[in-house]
Structure formats: structure tokens, C-alpha cells
Design an enzyme around this catalytic site. Structure first.
Site: not given
Ligand code: GLU
Length: 288
Positions: A249-251, A253
Site C-alpha cells: 500500500a502507498k503508506r 512504501g
């Protein structure tokens, strides 16, 4: 029946490997059955959706070689459809305006020892559910408000519901999520109402998406019943997790497709790897 699937990203950033995996799963599900694969941009959040991300998503999918059918549908162009759906629920007394701020809700939850909790945390305690009609009308004319589903009424009206998820038949338990928001103060519609309306309008027969959205299906199934919409077959796929054991996920990385492209990766190899559940070298994958 002709199979129709869709990939429905929110343009709040560039696509990462987790998105690519989900897009491949939806794409392949349709193509393996001679069906259609649609692209829908879920840009209803005015604070977070960005035009450059829409362009980026299209660029990334094109680079990955995932072709979709028909025009790209943008939710921001379909607001009247969502308003009409909300109006139908409003006429039947199934939604009510909610004036509460986040902090008021948090204070009310904190003040009540027995505040009901759902899988995602405390449920809306219901201060606005029982407002007298005159107060409601007066405040509606003056104050920003969201619209919430009156879950108890909605469940009573719809009766018992279930949906097919892969091999399983799942009993819908939307009540676990309380009086969910169907239109936000800062956005004319919520994810739940938009996605349910659109899957029906686009003739989606099979929703192929990540397991992180499994829980939302309880609410989607209820909205389908209330609005007289067909229920697609659902296939919630496993999520890829990276070497750090966290889901991509983006959070966390997860690498953006654009970065992998800039690093010179071959898209066909990347897609073939993802189909086999493998991340590119330097990342190790497992499914959650
Ligand atoms: N727009 C949602 C997301 O980006 C996905 C919606 C769906 O597949 O139902 O997470």
C-alpha cells in the site's frame, strides 16, 4: 452470460504494485471468459482526487498492457445519478441528515461506556437519527450535513441477504457497520452509494477486488436490495505483502508502477510475475 469486470481506482496517487495486481486479477477474470474489462475512476473526493493521477493511472495501465473496453467512466460526472439514488432512499425515510462533526461524535462515544463498536471502530451513536422534524428542517436550511443510512430500518426493510463470494455464500451483516454515511458533508456521495450505483449501471457481473474491501460488501449488498439493483458475483482476492510483511500500500512504501518503469523494468515480465504472485526482484511476495 457475458462477464463484465472492472478496475475502479481512486485517483489519489499513482498506481503501485498492489493496484497492478488487482487490475490484473480483474482483467484476467474477464478475458479468460471472453468478457469485458472496464475502467472506472472513483474521483468523488474533491479533497484528494487529482487530474494528474487520472492521467497517471491511464498511463500506468497502458504501460502494463492492460487494455480496457469502452470509455473510461468518471464518478465525478455521475453525481446526478447518485443524488437520484439518495433521493429514493430519502423518500422512504431510510436516510437522515447528520449535522455532527467528527469531534462531536468522538465526544459522544467517549461519554458512553456502552457505545456500540463495529469491526472498524465505534459506530455512529445516533444523535441525529431521532431529531424532531422541525429541528431537522431548520438545521438543514442552515448547516452543512451528511446523509446517513438508518441501518435498523434499512435492514428491517431488506430482510435477510447474502452474496456469492468465490466459492462461498456470505450472509450479509450490514448492521455491524451502523448508520453508514451515504453522502458526505464535503462530497456529494460516499464510496458505498457510488460503487453500488455504478456497478449496476455498468452491468458489472463480477466484482474482482482486494480482500481489504470485503467488509464494505455487507453494506453494498444492502444498498443493492434497497435500490432494486442486481448483485454481482464477488471475488475478493488475497493481497500481496512485501518483504517487510506488510501489505502493499502507498503508506507502506509500495513501489509505484511509474518508478518501476523509470527503473527500466520490462512490463511484460512484471505482469507475468504478478500473475504468478511474484514481485519484481528486490521485493519478496506472499499473499495475506
Ligand atoms: N476505489 C476503491 C479503491 O481505490 C476501489 C473500489 C472497488 O473496487 O470497489 O480502493
Amino acid at each position: 452470460m457475458n462477464i463484465v469486470t472492472r478496475f475502479a481506482p481512486s485517483p489519489t496517487g499513482r498506481l503501485h504494485l498492489g493496484h497492478a495486481y488487482s487490475a490484473i486479477r480483474a482483467h484476467d477474470h474477464a478475458r479468460a471468459r471472453g468478457g469485458a474489462f472496464l475502467l472506472r475512476i472513483e474521483d468523488i473526493d474533491p479533497g484528494r482526487a487529482r487530474r494528474e493521477h487520472i492521467e497517471g493511472i491511464i498511463e500506468d495501465l497502458t504501460w502494463l498492457g492492460l487494455a480496457w473496453d469502452g470509455p473510461v467512466v468518471r464518478q465525478s460526472e455521475r453525481l446526478p445519478v447518485y443524488r437520484a439514488a439518495l433521493e429514493r432512499l430519502r423518500e422512504r425515510g431510510l436516510v437522515y441528515p447528520c449535522f455532527c462533526t467528527r469531534s462531536e461524535i468522538a465526544a459522544e462515544v467517549a461519554a458512553s461506556a456502552a457505545a456500540p463498536h463495529g469491526p472498524d471502530g465505534p459506530l455512529y451513536p445516533g444523535a441525529c437519527r431521532a431529531l424532531p422534524a422541525d429541528e431537522r428542517a431548520r438545521r438543514m436550511a442552515q448547516e452543512p450535513h451528511a446523509w446517513r443510512l438508518d441501518m435498523a430500518r434499512a435492514e428491517a426493510e431488506a430482510g435477510p441477504l447474502d452474496w456469492a463470494d468465490g466459492e462461498y455464500l456470505v450472509r450479509a451483516e450490514p448492521g455491524l457497520y451502523g448508520d453508514v454515511v451515504l453522502a458526505r458533508k464535503d462530497a456529494p456521495v460516499s464510496y458505498h452509494l457510488a460503487v453500488t450505483s455504478d456497478d449496476a449501471a455498468q452491468g458489472v457481473t463480477d466484482v474482482v477486488r482486494g480482500r481489504d474491501l470485503f467488509a464494505a460488501t455487507h453494506v453494498h449488498r444492502l444498498l443493492q436490495a434497497l435500490l432494486g439493483l442486481p448483485t454481482p458475483a464477488y471475488h475478493h482476492h488475497a493481497l500481496l505483502i512485501g518483504a517487510d510483511g506488510k501489505r502493499l500500500a502507498k503508506r507502506n512504501g509500495a513501489p509505484a508502477i511509474a518508478d518501476l518503469r523509470a527503473a527500466g523494468l520490462d512490463p511484460a515480465e512484471l505482469v507475468a510475475g504478478l500473475r504468478a504472485g511474484k514481485l519484481p526482484a528486490g521485493y519478496s511476495a506472499a499473499s495475506e
